[in-house]
Design a protein around this motif. Structure first.
Motif, PDB file in Angstrom:
ATOM      1  N   ALA A  21       1.660  -2.847   3.393  1.00 16.15           N
ATOM      2  CA  ALA A  21       2.917  -2.933   3.728  1.00 16.15           C
ATOM      3  C   ALA A  21       3.486  -2.805   5.017  1.00 16.15           C
ATOM      4  O   ALA A  21       3.034  -2.343   5.909  1.00 16.15           O
ATOM      5  CB  ALA A  21       3.677  -1.661   2.938  1.00 16.15           C
ATOM      6  N   PRO A  22       4.394  -3.412   5.332  1.00 11.66           N
ATOM      7  CA  PRO A  22       5.411  -3.377   6.827  1.00 11.66           C
ATOM      8  C   PRO A  22       5.746  -1.901   7.124  1.00 11.66           C
ATOM      9  O   PRO A  22       5.989  -1.183   6.296  1.00 11.66           O
ATOM     10  CB  PRO A  22       6.406  -4.283   6.770  1.00 11.66           C
ATOM     11  N   ILE A  23       5.962  -1.676   8.335  1.00 13.46           N
ATOM     12  CA  ILE A  23       6.166  -0.207   9.094  1.00 13.46           C
ATOM     13  C   ILE A  23       7.563   0.189   8.224  1.00 13.46           C
ATOM     14  O   ILE A  23       7.963   1.197   7.758  1.00 13.46           O
ATOM     15  CB  ILE A  23       6.503  -0.473  10.402  1.00 13.46           C
ATOM     16  N   ALA A  24       8.673  -1.079   8.129  1.00 17.80           N
ATOM     17  CA  ALA A  24       9.769  -0.391   7.663  1.00 17.80           C
ATOM     18  C   ALA A  24       9.637   0.125   6.230  1.00 17.80           C
ATOM     19  O   ALA A  24      10.430   1.032   5.812  1.00 17.80           O
ATOM     20  CB  ALA A  24      10.806  -1.706   7.804  1.00 17.80           C
ATOM     21  N   GLU A  25       8.896  -0.559   5.276  1.00 19.33           N
ATOM     22  CA  GLU A  25       8.831  -0.456   3.983  1.00 19.33           C
ATOM     23  C   GLU A  25       8.097   1.129   3.859  1.00 19.33           C
ATOM     24  O   GLU A  25       8.421   2.023   3.127  1.00 19.33           O
ATOM     25  CB  GLU A  25       7.901  -1.425   3.168  1.00 19.33           C
ATOM     26  N   ILE A  26       7.068   1.366   4.694  1.00 17.11           N
ATOM     27  CA  ILE A  26       6.318   2.632   4.776  1.00 17.11           C
ATOM     28  C   ILE A  26       7.258   3.576   4.993  1.00 17.11           C
ATOM     29  O   ILE A  26       7.252   4.804   4.259  1.00 17.11           O
ATOM     30  CB  ILE A  26       5.152   2.573   5.838  1.00 17.11           C
ATOM     31  N   ALA A  27       8.108   3.531   6.215  1.00 22.66           N
ATOM     32  CA  ALA A  27       8.994   4.526   6.476  1.00 22.66           C
ATOM     33  C   ALA A  27       9.981   4.796   5.296  1.00 22.66           C
ATOM     34  O   ALA A  27      10.403   5.884   5.065  1.00 22.66           O
ATOM     35  CB  ALA A  27       9.774   3.923   7.740  1.00 22.66           C
ATOM     36  N   GLU A  28      10.370   3.807   4.586  1.00 21.43           N
ATOM     37  CA  GLU A  28      11.548   3.997   3.583  1.00 21.43           C
ATOM     38  C   GLU A  28      10.831   4.893   2.552  1.00 21.43           C
ATOM     39  O   GLU A  28      11.425   5.671   1.830  1.00 21.43           O
ATOM     40  CB  GLU A  28      12.260   2.931   3.069  1.00 21.43           C
ATOM     41  N   ARG A  29       9.545   4.378   2.147  1.00 21.56           N
ATOM     42  CA  ARG A  29       8.894   5.256   0.932  1.00 21.56           C
ATOM     43  C   ARG A  29       8.507   6.321   1.391  1.00 21.56           C
ATOM     44  O   ARG A  29       8.863   7.497   0.456  1.00 21.56           O
ATOM     45  CB  ARG A  29       7.722   4.274   0.753  1.00 21.56           C
ATOM     46  N   ALA A  30       8.164   6.853   2.570  1.00 16.30           N
ATOM     47  CA  ALA A  30       7.694   8.192   3.074  1.00 16.30           C
ATOM     48  C   ALA A  30       9.237   8.896   3.596  1.00 16.30           C
ATOM     49  O   ALA A  30       8.965  10.179   3.851  1.00 16.30           O
ATOM     50  CB  ALA A  30       6.899   7.973   4.337  1.00 16.30           C
ATOM     51  N   SER A  31      10.073   8.292   3.685  1.00 12.52           N
ATOM     52  CA  SER A  31      11.462   8.987   3.979  1.00 12.52           C
ATOM     53  C   SER A  31      11.380   9.566   5.684  1.00 12.52           C
ATOM     54  O   SER A  31      11.844  10.591   5.782  1.00 12.52           O
ATOM     55  CB  SER A  31      11.783  10.230   3.293  1.00 12.52           C
ATOM     56  N   LEU A  32      10.662   8.882   6.451  1.00 12.32           N
ATOM     57  CA  LEU A  32      10.313   9.021   7.852  1.00 12.32           C
ATOM     58  C   LEU A  32      11.123   7.712   8.652  1.00 12.32           C
ATOM     59  O   LEU A  32      11.169   6.528   8.087  1.00 12.32           O
ATOM     60  CB  LEU A  32       9.187   9.066   7.996  1.00 12.32           C
ATOM     61  N   SER A  33      11.433   7.946   9.851  1.00  5.09           N
ATOM     62  CA  SER A  33      11.725   6.985  10.883  1.00  5.09           C
ATOM     63  C   SER A  33      10.594   6.054  11.053  1.00  5.09           C
ATOM     64  O   SER A  33       9.386   6.337  10.762  1.00  5.09           O
ATOM     65  CB  SER A  33      12.317   7.323  12.127  1.00  5.09           C
ATOM     66  N   GLN A  34      10.945   4.700  11.374  1.00  4.13           N
ATOM     67  CA  GLN A  34       9.796   3.947  11.815  1.00  4.13           C
ATOM     68  C   GLN A  34       8.949   4.303  13.030  1.00  4.13           C
ATOM     69  O   GLN A  34       7.696   4.078  12.861  1.00  4.13           O
ATOM     70  CB  GLN A  34      10.354   2.690  12.171  1.00  4.13           C
ATOM     71  N   GLY A  35       9.608   4.973  13.825  1.00  2.00           N
ATOM     72  CA  GLY A  35       8.875   5.569  14.787  1.00  2.00           C
ATOM     73  C   GLY A  35       7.666   6.492  14.760  1.00  2.00           C
ATOM     74  O   GLY A  35       6.731   6.700  15.159  1.00  2.00           O
ATOM     75  N   THR A  36       8.190   7.298  13.746  1.00  2.00           N
ATOM     76  CA  THR A  36       7.358   8.742  13.300  1.00  2.00           C
ATOM     77  C   THR A  36       6.193   7.937  12.496  1.00  2.00           C
ATOM     78  O   THR A  36       4.790   8.522  12.668  1.00  2.00           O
ATOM     79  CB  THR A  36       7.975   9.446  12.439  1.00  2.00           C
ATOM     80  N   VAL A  37       6.499   6.938  11.873  1.00  2.00           N
ATOM     81  CA  VAL A  37       5.420   6.324  10.844  1.00  2.00           C
ATOM     82  C   VAL A  37       4.207   5.687  11.899  1.00  2.00           C
ATOM     83  O   VAL A  37       3.242   5.692  11.729  1.00  2.00           O
ATOM     84  CB  VAL A  37       6.022   5.152   9.969  1.00  2.00           C
ATOM     85  N   ARG A  38       4.850   4.974  12.946  1.00  2.00           N
ATOM     86  CA  ARG A  38       3.947   4.465  13.836  1.00  2.00           C
ATOM     87  C   ARG A  38       2.928   5.322  14.586  1.00  2.00           C
ATOM     88  O   ARG A  38       1.760   5.305  14.756  1.00  2.00           O
ATOM     89  CB  ARG A  38       4.776   3.578  15.021  1.00  2.00           C
ATOM     90  N   ASN A  39       3.823   6.474  14.798  1.00  2.00           N
ATOM     91  CA  ASN A  39       2.738   7.691  15.575  1.00  2.00           C
ATOM     92  C   ASN A  39       1.751   8.108  14.495  1.00  2.00           C
ATOM     93  O   ASN A  39       0.592   8.485  15.065  1.00  2.00           O
ATOM     94  CB  ASN A  39       3.817   9.008  15.887  1.00  2.00           C
ATOM     95  N   TYR A  40       2.037   8.695  13.331  1.00  2.00           N
ATOM     96  CA  TYR A  40       1.086   8.944  12.429  1.00  2.00           C
ATOM     97  C   TYR A  40       0.085   7.758  12.180  1.00  2.00           C
ATOM     98  O   TYR A  40      -1.190   8.360  11.962  1.00  2.00           O
ATOM     99  CB  TYR A  40       1.869   9.288  11.145  1.00  2.00           C
ATOM    100  N   LEU A  41       0.408   6.593  12.012  1.00  2.00           N
ATOM    101  CA  LEU A  41      -0.799   5.528  11.929  1.00  2.00           C
ATOM    102  C   LEU A  41      -1.440   5.310  13.249  1.00  2.00           C
ATOM    103  O   LEU A  41      -2.800   5.391  12.962  1.00  2.00           O
ATOM    104  CB  LEU A  41       0.084   4.191  11.650  1.00  2.00           C
ATOM    105  N   SER A  42      -0.997   5.380  14.259  1.00  2.00           N
ATOM    106  CA  SER A  42      -1.721   5.323  15.619  1.00  2.00           C
ATOM    107  C   SER A  42      -2.776   6.450  15.655  1.00  2.00           C
ATOM    108  O   SER A  42      -4.000   6.366  15.914  1.00  2.00           O
ATOM    109  CB  SER A  42      -0.851   5.368  16.709  1.00  2.00           C
TER     110      SER A  42
END
Length: 242
Positions: A197-218
């Motif tokens: 799934a793309p970052i935008a979709e993950i962020a929406e499903r997790a109720s997080l910002s895209q930047g926060t999602v990138r940090n968690y994934l990294s």
């Protein structure tokens, strides 16, 4: 002259033998794995599952049990929380994967808001990582959707009585998987990335910002020594951590 003896009287059973007989009858009539006695007041149950057919079937089957009563149903995580607040069930039976908030998130909220409500997860996607998250959230039962209606009813009674039930096969898998280096949030976000799934979709499903999602994934990829989030997600799933 000898007096003819009358008919012999049957021996009087001792208190010890009577007690043994009563105990034997009690044990033999008790269903395997169920609490020693059924509640005198029906156990109030909340059912939460986004699959309407499954939820309706479970509700209908539990309605056949004299000591269980389904007081509310929900199809999403937020709806499950709202129904729990309104009806204050004794046991919440939660699907693991629901829109809005998964079963573990709902259980975490209920642990704080309604500490008298015991929670259990019923899922068709059980993994060691899910089990560990659930136990950390105070979930008392974790079972696959392959259990029979009778087994589910017994597990609900046991959970209500204060016992814990975990599917034995899943428990064994969790032990063999070892401890995950991921935090709960990293594991949650990484699981959403498993299917690419793309970052935008993950962020929406997790109720997080895209930047926060990138940090968690990294962070997760670094901990697992993976070259990117996709490789990290596959590795974490193979090891049973998500």
């Amino acid at each position: 002259m000898s007096v003819p003896s009358g008919p012999s009287e049957p021996p009087v059973p001792s208190e010890q033998s009577e007690g043994a007989e009563r105990a034997e009858r009690s044990v033999s009539s008790r269903p395997s794995g169920a609490p020693a006695s059924l509640p005198t007041v029906p156990v109030r149950v909340l059912l939460a599952d986004d699959e309407h057919l499954i939820r309706g079937a479970v509700a209908a089957l539990l309605a056949l049990e004299d000591d269980l009563i389904v007081v509310a149903e929900a199809a999403t995580g937020p709806e499950a929380l709202a129904m729990a607040r309104a009806h204050r069930p004794d046991v919440a039976v939660l699907d693991l994967q629901m829109p809005g908030a998964d079963g573990v998130k709902v259980a975490t909220s209920l642990r704080t808001e309604l500490p008298g409500c015991r929670t259990m997860i019923v899922t068709s996607h059980g993994r060691p990582g899910h089990l560990k998250r659930a136990l950390a959230a105070g979930v008392r039962g974790f079972v696959p959707k392959t259990v029979s209606a009778r087994q589910l009813a017994e597990i609900i009674r046991s959970v209500h009585a204060g016992y814990r039930f975990v599917d034995p096969e899943l428990a064994a898998d969790a032990i063999s998987a070892g401890d995950s280096p991921l935090t709960a949030r990293e594991a949650e976000v990484l699981e959403l990335a498993v299917d690419g799934a793309p970052i935008a979709e993950i962020a929406e499903r997790a109720s997080l910002s895209q930047g926060t999602v990138r940090n968690y994934l990294s962070s997760a990829a670094t901990k697992l020594g993976a070259e990117n989030r996709h490789a990290a997600a596959r590795l974490a799933r193979d090891r049973g951590w998500v």
